[in-house]
Scaffold this motif. Structure first.
Motif, mmCIF file in Angstrom:
data_model
loop_
_atom_site.group_PDB
_atom_site.id
_atom_site.type_symbol
_atom_site.label_atom_id
_atom_site.label_comp_id
_atom_site.label_asym_id
_atom_site.label_seq_id
_atom_site.Cartn_x
_atom_site.Cartn_y
_atom_site.Cartn_z
ATOM 1 N N LEU A 171 -2.868 1.393 -1.603
ATOM 2 C CA LEU A 171 -2.727 0.354 -2.612
ATOM 3 C C LEU A 171 -3.759 -0.757 -2.497
ATOM 4 C CD1 LEU A 171 1.171 -0.110 -2.615
ATOM 5 C CD2 LEU A 171 -0.206 1.156 -4.275
ATOM 6 N N ALA A 172 -4.446 -0.830 -1.370
ATOM 7 C CA ALA A 172 -5.359 -1.947 -1.116
ATOM 8 C C ALA A 172 -6.542 -1.947 -2.078
ATOM 9 C CB ALA A 172 -5.865 -1.891 0.323
ATOM 10 N N GLN A 173 -6.878 -3.117 -2.570
ATOM 11 C CA GLN A 173 -8.078 -3.337 -3.380
ATOM 12 C C GLN A 173 -8.852 -4.482 -2.742
ATOM 13 O OE1 GLN A 173 -6.966 -3.972 -7.459
ATOM 14 N NE2 GLN A 173 -6.302 -1.861 -7.762
ATOM 15 N N ASP A 174 -10.067 -4.155 -2.272
ATOM 16 C CA ASP A 174 -10.879 -5.133 -1.553
ATOM 17 C C ASP A 174 -10.120 -5.710 -0.360
ATOM 18 O OD1 ASP A 174 -13.005 -4.825 -3.367
ATOM 19 O OD2 ASP A 174 -12.097 -6.274 -4.740
ATOM 20 N N GLY A 175 -9.386 -4.828 0.329
ATOM 21 C CA GLY A 175 -8.685 -5.234 1.541
ATOM 22 C C GLY A 175 -7.417 -6.016 1.312
ATOM 23 N N LEU A 176 -6.925 -6.073 0.072
ATOM 24 C CA LEU A 176 -5.731 -6.858 -0.237
ATOM 25 C C LEU A 176 -4.726 -6.025 -1.017
ATOM 26 C CD1 LEU A 176 -4.714 -9.832 0.103
ATOM 27 C CD2 LEU A 176 -5.495 -10.205 -2.243
ATOM 28 N N VAL A 177 -3.466 -6.078 -0.589
ATOM 29 C CA VAL A 177 -2.372 -5.422 -1.296
ATOM 30 C C VAL A 177 -1.510 -6.507 -1.931
ATOM 31 C CG1 VAL A 177 -0.313 -3.974 -1.089
ATOM 32 C CG2 VAL A 177 -2.335 -3.475 0.294
ATOM 33 N N ARG A 178 -1.430 -6.507 -3.247
ATOM 34 C CA ARG A 178 -0.599 -7.491 -3.947
ATOM 35 C C ARG A 178 0.740 -6.838 -4.278
ATOM 36 N NH1 ARG A 178 -3.307 -11.960 -4.936
ATOM 37 N NH2 ARG A 178 -5.590 -11.936 -5.041
ATOM 38 N N ALA A 179 1.699 -7.049 -3.404
ATOM 39 C CA ALA A 179 3.025 -6.455 -3.601
ATOM 40 C C ALA A 179 4.028 -7.190 -2.727
ATOM 41 C CB ALA A 179 3.013 -4.970 -3.239
ATOM 42 N N THR A 180 5.230 -7.327 -3.212
ATOM 43 C CA THR A 180 6.302 -7.927 -2.431
ATOM 44 C C THR A 180 6.912 -6.879 -1.502
ATOM 45 O OG1 THR A 180 7.996 -7.381 -4.066
ATOM 46 C CG2 THR A 180 6.824 -9.487 -4.336
ATOM 47 N N HIS A 181 7.689 -7.358 -0.530
ATOM 48 C CA HIS A 181 8.381 -6.427 0.360
ATOM 49 C C HIS A 181 9.356 -5.563 -0.435
ATOM 50 C CE1 HIS A 181 7.653 -9.080 4.199
ATOM 51 N NE2 HIS A 181 6.565 -8.890 3.473
ATOM 52 N N GLN A 182 9.986 -6.169 -1.448
ATOM 53 C CA GLN A 182 10.919 -5.416 -2.288
ATOM 54 C C GLN A 182 10.199 -4.299 -3.021
ATOM 55 O OE1 GLN A 182 14.268 -5.700 -2.600
ATOM 56 N NE2 GLN A 182 14.250 -3.965 -4.024
ATOM 57 N N ALA A 183 9.027 -4.599 -3.582
ATOM 58 C CA ALA A 183 8.270 -3.589 -4.320
ATOM 59 C C ALA A 183 7.831 -2.455 -3.405
ATOM 60 C CB ALA A 183 7.052 -4.233 -4.985
ATOM 61 N N LEU A 184 7.411 -2.782 -2.199
ATOM 62 C CA LEU A 184 7.020 -1.741 -1.246
ATOM 63 C C LEU A 184 8.222 -0.898 -0.835
ATOM 64 C CD1 LEU A 184 4.529 -3.769 0.973
ATOM 65 C CD2 LEU A 184 3.958 -1.851 -0.516
ATOM 66 N N GLY A 185 9.386 -1.527 -0.739
ATOM 67 C CA GLY A 185 10.600 -0.776 -0.431
ATOM 68 C C GLY A 185 10.913 0.243 -1.511
ATOM 69 N N VAL A 186 10.719 -0.166 -2.773
ATOM 70 C CA VAL A 186 10.928 0.759 -3.896
ATOM 71 C C VAL A 186 9.918 1.896 -3.824
ATOM 72 C CG1 VAL A 186 10.807 0.989 -6.401
ATOM 73 C CG2 VAL A 186 11.956 -0.987 -5.391
ATOM 74 N N GLU A 187 8.662 1.559 -3.521
ATOM 75 C CA GLU A 187 7.610 2.578 -3.409
ATOM 76 C C GLU A 187 7.985 3.648 -2.390
ATOM 77 O OE1 GLU A 187 4.186 2.896 -4.380
ATOM 78 O OE2 GLU A 187 4.287 1.364 -5.925
ATOM 79 N N LEU A 188 8.612 3.212 -1.298
ATOM 80 C CA LEU A 188 8.853 4.109 -0.167
ATOM 81 C C LEU A 188 10.295 4.607 -0.096
ATOM 82 C CD1 LEU A 188 6.804 2.095 2.468
ATOM 83 C CD2 LEU A 188 6.134 4.241 1.382
ATOM 84 N N GLY A 189 11.135 4.172 -1.026
ATOM 85 C CA GLY A 189 12.512 4.630 -1.039
ATOM 86 C C GLY A 189 13.324 4.121 0.129
ATOM 87 N N THR A 190 13.075 2.873 0.528
ATOM 88 C CA THR A 190 13.803 2.290 1.641
ATOM 89 C C THR A 190 14.167 0.854 1.309
ATOM 90 O OG1 THR A 190 13.793 2.002 4.049
ATOM 91 C CG2 THR A 190 11.772 1.409 2.879
ATOM 92 N N ALA A 191 14.908 0.203 2.218
ATOM 93 C CA ALA A 191 15.366 -1.165 1.983
ATOM 94 C C ALA A 191 14.251 -2.171 2.268
ATOM 95 C CB ALA A 191 16.570 -1.470 2.866
ATOM 96 N N ARG A 192 14.321 -3.306 1.564
ATOM 97 C CA ARG A 192 13.336 -4.374 1.773
ATOM 98 C C ARG A 192 13.313 -4.824 3.227
ATOM 99 N NH1 ARG A 192 13.872 -9.498 2.517
ATOM 100 N NH2 ARG A 192 16.087 -9.434 1.994
ATOM 101 N N GLU A 193 14.479 -4.866 3.860
ATOM 102 C CA GLU A 193 14.550 -5.336 5.244
ATOM 103 C C GLU A 193 13.770 -4.427 6.189
ATOM 104 O OE1 GLU A 193 17.833 -6.919 2.860
ATOM 105 O OE2 GLU A 193 17.108 -4.873 3.239
ATOM 106 N N VAL A 194 13.784 -3.137 5.917
ATOM 107 C CA VAL A 194 13.041 -2.185 6.751
ATOM 108 C C VAL A 194 11.540 -2.435 6.615
ATOM 109 C CG1 VAL A 194 12.501 0.255 7.124
ATOM 110 C CG2 VAL A 194 14.851 -0.448 6.606
ATOM 111 N N VAL A 195 11.092 -2.666 5.380
ATOM 112 C CA VAL A 195 9.682 -2.967 5.137
ATOM 113 C C VAL A 195 9.287 -4.255 5.844
ATOM 114 C CG1 VAL A 195 7.991 -3.613 3.370
ATOM 115 C CG2 VAL A 195 9.579 -1.722 2.950
#
Length: 233
Positions: A171-195
């Protein structure tokens, strides 16, 4: 749903066909039939492309942008399935059109989207008449099904830290990922707390630096080594 491009309705340039490798071999008469029977549509970032229960009336071939496809579980958690990128079609739309079934997942435009919409009548006609078009449809379908089996394998067998490292690099663009922990949790099918816990460990190792809604990658080599480790649970 995407809206029809006014210019595209008046006259659609057939050159879009060459954006899709599998369609380049269509004979002239079928290229004309495909162009005449289709239209160019657009949708802004954040727009709903399709939703559960809706009828699949058009096969969408993406020319520009990305569409994110996800499904909501019985517990209410959104599970990321795949992205449709420029030059690709949506496997769920294909499956629904072939089986005459309604959508069972959500498709959301992650960016401004431009696509070719092939109505069912044109789709059915070309599938029946053209071996080249059938090959294009089923080859794309087969590739995406393989991707989905890989996703299932990762969810079931691969450690979360390995999957998160790989997704950050993707997901990184120019070394930066613009995403919340919640969004990454959705991406990976896991809870925000795990992320959050996993990212905290990455930061402790000096691999990333976190700020509100963004993650800066400081050590891509460390993340890459983890992403390519065996990572079996």
């Amino acid at each position: 749903m995407p809206t029809a491009d006014k210019e595209g309705r008046r006259k659609m340039d057939a050159s879009w066909i060459d954006s899709f490798e599998g369609l380049k071999r269509l004979p002239a008469d079928l290229r004309d039939a495909l162009v005449t029977g289709s239209k160019i549509v657009r949708a802004p970032a954040g727009a709903e492309i399709f939703a559960p229960g809706q009828t699949a009336d058009n096969l969408l071939l993406l020319l520009e942008g990305t569409v994110r496809v996800s499904q909501r579980s019985e517990t209410g958690r959104d599970i990321f399935l795949y992205r449709v990128n420029a030059g690709e079609s949506c496997v769920l739309t294909t499956a629904c059109m072939l089986a005459f079934e309604n959508y069972s997942a959500d498709g959301i435009a992650e960016t401004d989207v431009k696509a070719v919409a092939i109505p069912r009548k044109t789709f059915d006609d070309l599938v029946a008449r053209s071996p080249v078009f059938r090959e294009f449809v089923f080859a794309a379908y087969s590739r995406r099904i393989t991707d989905l089996f890989t996703l299932i394998d990762h969810i079931v067998f691969q450690r979360m830290d390995v999957r998160l490292a790989a997704r950050l690099l993707e997901l990184a663009q120019d070394g930066l990922v613009r995403a919340t922990h919640q969004a990454l949790g959705v991406e990976l099918g896991t809870a925000r707390e795990v992320v959050s816990r996993t990212l905290a460990e990455f930061q402790r190792r000096g691999w990333i630096e976190q700020s509100r809604g963004a993650i800066k990658l400081l050590d891509t080599r460390g993340l890459d080594q983890l992403a390519h480790s065996s990572g079996v649970s």
